[in-house]
Design a protein around this motif. Structure first.
Motif, PDB file in Angstrom:
ATOM      1  N   GLN A 268       0.841  -1.199   0.000  1.00 23.30           N
ATOM      2  CA  GLN A 268       0.000   0.000   0.000  1.00 23.30           C
ATOM      3  C   GLN A 268       0.872   1.243   0.000  1.00 23.30           C
ATOM      4  OE1 GLN A 268      -3.284   0.063  -0.238  1.00 23.30           O
ATOM      5  NE2 GLN A 268      -3.628  -2.151  -0.033  1.00 23.30           N
ATOM      6  N   ALA A 269       0.398   2.264  -0.725  1.00 19.29           N
ATOM      7  CA  ALA A 269       1.094   3.556  -0.703  1.00 19.29           C
ATOM      8  C   ALA A 269       0.686   4.313   0.554  1.00 19.29           C
ATOM      9  CB  ALA A 269       0.736   4.360  -1.947  1.00 19.29           C
ATOM     10  N   THR A 270       1.668   4.709   1.351  1.00 14.37           N
ATOM     11  CA  THR A 270       1.392   5.451   2.585  1.00 14.37           C
ATOM     12  C   THR A 270       2.403   6.591   2.708  1.00 14.37           C
ATOM     13  OG1 THR A 270       2.836   3.980   3.876  1.00 14.37           O
ATOM     14  CG2 THR A 270       0.490   3.410   3.786  1.00 14.37           C
ATOM     15  N   PRO A 278       6.121  10.129   0.589  1.00 11.25           N
ATOM     16  CA  PRO A 278       5.394   8.926   0.148  1.00 11.25           C
ATOM     17  C   PRO A 278       6.298   7.699   0.178  1.00 11.25           C
ATOM     18  CG  PRO A 278       5.040  10.753  -1.368  1.00 11.25           C
ATOM     19  CD  PRO A 278       6.151  11.171  -0.459  1.00 11.25           C
ATOM     20  N   VAL A 279       5.785   6.618   0.713  1.00 12.01           N
ATOM     21  CA  VAL A 279       6.509   5.348   0.762  1.00 12.01           C
ATOM     22  C   VAL A 279       5.521   4.230   0.424  1.00 12.01           C
ATOM     23  CG1 VAL A 279       8.208   6.100   2.472  1.00 12.01           C
ATOM     24  CG2 VAL A 279       6.044   5.065   3.227  1.00 12.01           C
ATOM     25  N   VAL A 280       6.074   3.035   0.235  1.00 12.44           N
ATOM     26  CA  VAL A 280       5.240   1.859  -0.015  1.00 12.44           C
ATOM     27  C   VAL A 280       5.424   0.889   1.139  1.00 12.44           C
ATOM     28  CG1 VAL A 280       4.789  -0.097  -1.535  1.00 12.44           C
ATOM     29  CG2 VAL A 280       5.394   2.130  -2.517  1.00 12.44           C
ATOM     30  N   SER A 281       4.349   0.631   1.876  1.00 10.28           N
ATOM     31  CA  SER A 281       4.392  -0.337   2.968  1.00 10.28           C
ATOM     32  C   SER A 281       4.055  -1.715   2.404  1.00 10.28           C
ATOM     33  CB  SER A 281       3.373   0.047   4.048  1.00 10.28           C
ATOM     34  OG  SER A 281       3.696   1.299   4.620  1.00 10.28           O
ATOM     35  N   GLY A 332      12.265   8.295  -2.697  1.00 10.73           N
ATOM     36  CA  GLY A 332      11.986   9.609  -3.272  1.00 10.73           C
ATOM     37  C   GLY A 332      10.805   9.577  -4.214  1.00 10.73           C
ATOM     38  N   PHE A 333       9.759   8.818  -3.858  1.00 11.31           N
ATOM     39  CA  PHE A 333       8.599   8.680  -4.729  1.00 11.31           C
ATOM     40  C   PHE A 333       7.727   9.929  -4.708  1.00 11.31           C
ATOM     41  CE2 PHE A 333       9.222   4.217  -3.138  1.00 11.31           C
ATOM     42  CZ  PHE A 333       9.710   3.695  -4.324  1.00 11.31           C
ATOM     43  N   SER A 334       6.996  10.140  -5.820  1.00 12.15           N
ATOM     44  CA  SER A 334       5.860  11.047  -5.809  1.00 12.15           C
ATOM     45  C   SER A 334       4.666  10.242  -5.302  1.00 12.15           C
ATOM     46  CB  SER A 334       5.583  11.577  -7.220  1.00 12.15           C
ATOM     47  OG  SER A 334       5.217  10.497  -8.070  1.00 12.15           O
ATOM     48  N   VAL A 335       3.564  10.915  -5.031  1.00 13.22           N
ATOM     49  CA  VAL A 335       2.377  10.206  -4.552  1.00 13.22           C
ATOM     50  C   VAL A 335       1.905   9.197  -5.601  1.00 13.22           C
ATOM     51  CG1 VAL A 335      -0.041  10.467  -3.880  1.00 13.22           C
ATOM     52  CG2 VAL A 335       1.664  12.112  -3.065  1.00 13.22           C
ATOM     53  N   GLU A 336       1.883   9.635  -6.884  1.00 12.10           N
ATOM     54  CA  GLU A 336       1.438   8.735  -7.952  1.00 12.10           C
ATOM     55  C   GLU A 336       2.427   7.597  -8.154  1.00 12.10           C
ATOM     56  OE1 GLU A 336       1.292   9.474 -12.514  1.00 12.10           O
ATOM     57  OE2 GLU A 336      -0.656  10.129 -11.734  1.00 12.10           O
ATOM     58  N   GLY A 337       3.740   7.902  -8.020  1.00 13.04           N
ATOM     59  CA  GLY A 337       4.747   6.864  -8.166  1.00 13.04           C
ATOM     60  C   GLY A 337       4.630   5.798  -7.095  1.00 13.04           C
ATOM     61  N   ALA A 338       4.357   6.211  -5.858  1.00 13.02           N
ATOM     62  CA  ALA A 338       4.162   5.244  -4.773  1.00 13.02           C
ATOM     63  C   ALA A 338       2.925   4.405  -5.022  1.00 13.02           C
ATOM     64  CB  ALA A 338       4.053   5.985  -3.435  1.00 13.02           C
ATOM     65  N   ASN A 339       1.858   5.055  -5.499  1.00  9.42           N
ATOM     66  CA  ASN A 339       0.628   4.312  -5.811  1.00  9.42           C
ATOM     67  C   ASN A 339       0.871   3.280  -6.899  1.00  9.42           C
ATOM     68  OD1 ASN A 339      -1.536   5.146  -4.123  1.00  9.42           O
ATOM     69  ND2 ASN A 339      -1.550   7.135  -5.143  1.00  9.42           N
ATOM     70  N   ASP A 340       1.576   3.694  -7.959  1.00  4.21           N
ATOM     71  CA  ASP A 340       1.824   2.778  -9.071  1.00  4.21           C
ATOM     72  C   ASP A 340       2.689   1.594  -8.644  1.00  4.21           C
ATOM     73  OD1 ASP A 340       0.339   4.370 -10.674  1.00  4.21           O
ATOM     74  OD2 ASP A 340       2.013   5.278 -11.765  1.00  4.21           O
TER      75      ASP A 340
END
Length: 853
Positions: A268-270, A278-281, A332-340
């Motif tokens: 999940q993007a959090t 933004p990170v990915v858990s 160093g993600f953007s919000v959309e990058g973390a979501n993707d």
């Protein structure tokens, strides 16, 4: 007499009523339908991407990746098998589909072969039919050399399995985007079609589908500096990988993975609570959590790399054991990058790389414009056809128009029921159907007039008219149906939508002509009890014609021959202006966000991108531009890179309304399919006409059809109009229309040949053409009216398609008279080939305008 049974009446009107109910939702907006009761049908015809916007992407699975993975796996299996058997070896290596290994101890060769035998055993392919396939074969060479080959059948099996798995992964990824009604299906042996209606960001979709998304966790090798590994030789158990940063940072990473993405159960993007970035858990399953905890306990203080598709996302230092089975990925993600990234990890990894080989994207703005243009053209064409029929047939025209309205309603009902997709060429198919639908009514009405003229009572004339017209109408429409069926099976996208609409229109046209029109005629006759034809019928002007068509056949043959020769010379010397469907490349429709488009500036800016030949031209209004890029030398990936560069350069000033990208693999397939499609349709039509008539008729029909096809190609050469997939659809439809005309004339000739055995063939042909002249002129006129409305009001996208159709109708009408008919004289067609039907008429010679029906 004119008797329609009660059950037939009920069936006719029940069919119409059901069609109205099913088609009704298509004439209301979604908001209006939502306010209706729940029991009211709400299913609508699915709009194609060219009408509602969205993306069509064709992906090709890279077979080379499958072979590489199988080669590496098999090499690993050989290494493990020989080690477990305690057999010493050397020179274990693999190239292409062949692996070789040399057993150093001659006494152990048989033991080595026995240890490797399990690799050569056939594996079950599963499925309903079962069966097995041998993936590896083994041969022995000299000096203890063993060769193991990956079989083609095994690779094909692995490719098919990978394609099935890829479809599921792609479906999960697309579903995660939250789009409505995506279409994901297999095409051929190695391709996947993805259609996502209403998608406004095709770049994001492509980036999601392009990535293999193979996630692995590795320890960073600190035994030597990474610069030394790059300049020298890294340890055998490690490799240099680069980060996603710009500039990329190199890392020396151990090849053995600690944990892989296969053990992930959620991602999940959090946001990081400390840095708010933004990170990915992520969270592992029990097996993955155990392995991850063990690895982090043993390597506290060492960095480990999180690797996605051979690129390092991040390389944090293990501060303490991670025993909970969960963690975070930061990079160093953007919000959309973390979501993707979260979407990719949840959907799972692809078994092999998917390459975009074809892309067709339409912006929602262009889709709305296309709907508006299509509706306007359809309404104007319908009104023109209705007025035309009223002007020439009066009361009978009212009946034809009622049948036409029912016909269009039934087309929408059939498309809704079948779940077919309505495209812009599909709308063209409906407009074309409107023009051709009246042909059946005209044939019936003109037959009725002839029977009355020959002395029958009106009631008898109506009965006989319907019966005699039936065979002609079926013959004429079946030829067009054959072309539509070939288009469906060999076409793709909008072309297939056109084929479905045309085929459905042909079936509904035949149905309405012989049920509704007949019922309306019977009810009118019972109500009015007329003794004579209505005076509002104004086609009698053609009865006095006695045109000697065959008298100038040598001149028309010579003229047609000269035009054919000129077209063929132009085709060879100048060639067609092939679109990207056939030569590959990219087509982009741009619209300036403000004011008029600056075509010179666009050319100058794009020429600096080193993309080869670039064409930019006005398209419709001053704010629109059509840009063409040549096919890129680097293959499919280079095509996508070119589009990305153009987007970066122009997207601030221009809206990308339409993007079409066709790679070399797809363009070659489309070329082959188009050639086969035209050839197959001609062959099937030839066989059908030969079966229904005589060989001379079949030969004449094919010669006339080839005349139409070659002259249409000549039109494309002379005008320089782009020749693309819709051009093939136009040619096949012209073939169907031309043969429709030819068959009607041939049918009358066959009838007259049976009746007037002593009539000279040229006189008989003239008589037959004059007898069907009213039908020929009226059908051509109504079809031209409908197509003209489509050409003027249908928009730029299908302008070339409708122009070719307009030209085709004209030359098709010409060829049915001046090409198909004279050929029968040249081939010495004899009346003896036909059995006499009306003995009393034998030997009677009538003037061309008065010959019997």
């Amino acid at each position: 007499m004119l008797y329609i049974s009660r059950w037939k009446t009920i069936l006719i009107w029940l069919t119409v009523a059901v069609s109205v109910v099913i088609a009704m939702p298509n004439f209301f907006s979604n908001e209006q339908l939502a306010s209706f009761p729940s029991w009211v049908p709400s299913k609508k015809v699915t709009l194609g991407l060219d009408l509602q916007g969205g993306s069509h992407i064709m992906l090709k699975i890279e077979k080379a990746d499958i072979i590489k993975e199988r080669l590496e796996t098999t090499v690993g299996d050989i290494r493990n098998s020989l080690r477990e058997a305690g057999i010493r070896y050397t020179g274990l290596s693999g190239v292409g589909q062949q692996i070789q290994v040399r057993i150093t101890d001659a006494d152990k060769i048989e033991a080595a072969k026995e240890a490797l035998t399990p690799l050569t055993q056939a594996v079950s392919v599963g499925g309903l039919t079962g069966g097995t396939v041998q993936e590896v074969t083994m041969t022995e060479g000299e000096g203890g050399l063993l060769r193991l080959n990956l079989t083609d059948a095994g690779i094909d099996y692995r490719t098919a399995s990978a394609l099935t798995q890829s479809i599921e992964v792609v479906r999960r990824r697309v579903d995660e985007l939250g789009t409505t009604e995506p279409l994901i299906q297999r095409q051929g042996e190695d391709r996947i079609i993805v259609q996502v209606p209403g998608l406004t960001d095709p770049q994001r979709l492509k980036s999601l589908l392009n990535q293999t998304a193979k996630l692995t966790f590795h320890m960073v090798d600190t035994s030597m500096p990474v610069e030394e590994a790059i300049n020298g030789r890294p340890p055998a158990s490690s490799e240099v990988l680069y980060s996603m940063d710009d500039p990329a940072v190199p890392y020396l990473v151990e090849k053995r993975s600690l944990v892989s993405g296969e053990n992930l159960v959620d991602a999940q993007a959090t946001f990081n609570q400390q840095t708010n970035e933004p990170v990915v858990s992520f969270r592992f399953d029990s097996k993955g959590a155990q392995r991850f905890a063990q690895a982090t306990q043993q390597n506290v203080g060492r960095p480990f790399a999180i690797v996605l598709d051979d690129q390092v996302i991040s390389a944090p230092v293990i501060r303490e054991p991670i025993v909970g089975g969960s963690g975070q990925i930061s990079g160093g993600f953007s919000v959309e990058g973390a979501n993707d990234l979260a979407v990719l990890l949840r959907a799972g990894a692809l078994p092999a790389t998917l390459t975009v080989v074809e892309e067709r994207t339409v912006g929602p703005g262009l889709g709305a414009d296309s709907i508006s243009a299509g509706l306007n053209a359809s309404v104007i064409g319908a009104i023109a056809v209705v007025l035309f029929m009223l002007a020439f047939y009066g009361t009978f025209g009212v009946m034809a128009n009622i049948a036409l309205a029912a016909n269009i309603t039934m087309i929408f009902a059939a498309l809704t029921t079948l779940g077919s997709t309505l495209t812009l060429p599909g709308i063209a198919g409906i407009v074309l159907t409107m023009g051709m639908a009246v042909d059946s009514n005209v044939l019936v009405y003109e037959r009725i007039r002839e029977e009355v003229k020959n002395g029958r009572s009106l009631a008898q004339a109506i009965d006989v008219g319907f019966k005699k017209a039936f065979a002609t109408i079926v013959d004429a429409n079946l030829t067009t149906l054959i072309a539509a069926v070939v288009l469906f099976f060999l076409g793709s996208g909008p072309v297939r939508g056109f084929a479905v609409t045309l085929a459905v229109g042909i079936v509904t046209t035949v149905f309405t002509a012989f049920t509704m029109t007949q019922w309306l005629m019977a009810m009118w006759f019972r109500w009015r009890r007329p003794k004579h034809l209505p005076k509002s019928i104004r086609t009698g002007m053609f009865d006095t014609q006695n045109i000697r068509f065959m008298a100038i056949r040598k001149f028309t043959f010579a003229t047609a021959g000269a035009l054919i020769a000129a077209s063929l010379i132009g085709f060879v010397v100048v060639g067609l202006n092939l679109g990207i469907d056939f030569k590959g490349g990219s087509l982009i429709e741009l619209k300036a966000r403000q004011g008029a488009a600056d075509i010179g500036d666009i050319r100058e800016r794009l020429s600096e991108l080193n993309l080869g030949e670039i064409q930019a031209q006005g398209f419709g209004d001053p704010s629109s531009v059509l840009v063409r890029l040549q096919s890129q030398e680097g293959g499919e990936n280079a095509e996508q890179s070119a589009i990305s560069l153009v987007r970066q350069e122009l997207q601030d000033q221009y809206e990308f309304r339409r993007v079409e990208v066709v790679g070399p693999a797809v363009s070659s397939d489309l070329t082959a399919n188009a050639t086969i499609g035209v050839g197959v349709s001609l062959l099937l039509i030839l066989i059908y006409i030969w079966f229904r008539f005589e060989w001379q008729f079949a030969a004449g029909a094919i010669i006339a059809t080839l005349h139409d096809v070659i002259l249409t190609l000549g039109l494309f050469v002379v005008t320089g109009i782009e020749f693309n997939l819709t051009s093939i659809a136009a040619i096949l439809t012209i073939i169907g229309y031309s043969l429709n005309d030819t068959v009607v004339v041939y049918d009358r000739m066959r009838e007259n040949l049976r009746r007037y055995k002593k009539m000279p063939l040229d006189v008989l042909i003239d008589a037959s053409i004059n007898q069907t002249l009213s039908r020929t002129v009226l059908t051509a006129a109504t079809t031209l009216i409908a197509l003209l409305a489509l050409y003027i009001f249908g928009g730029e996208v299908i302008a070339s398609f409708t122009l070719a159709m307009l030209f085709g109708v004209l030359i098709g009408t010409f060829s049915s008279i001046y090409m198909a008919a004279p050929v029968l004289i040249a081939f010495k067609l004899r009346p003896e080939s036909f059995q006499q039907e009306d003995k009393g008429a034998e030997g009677e010679i009538l003037p061309a305008g008065k010959a019997g029906a």
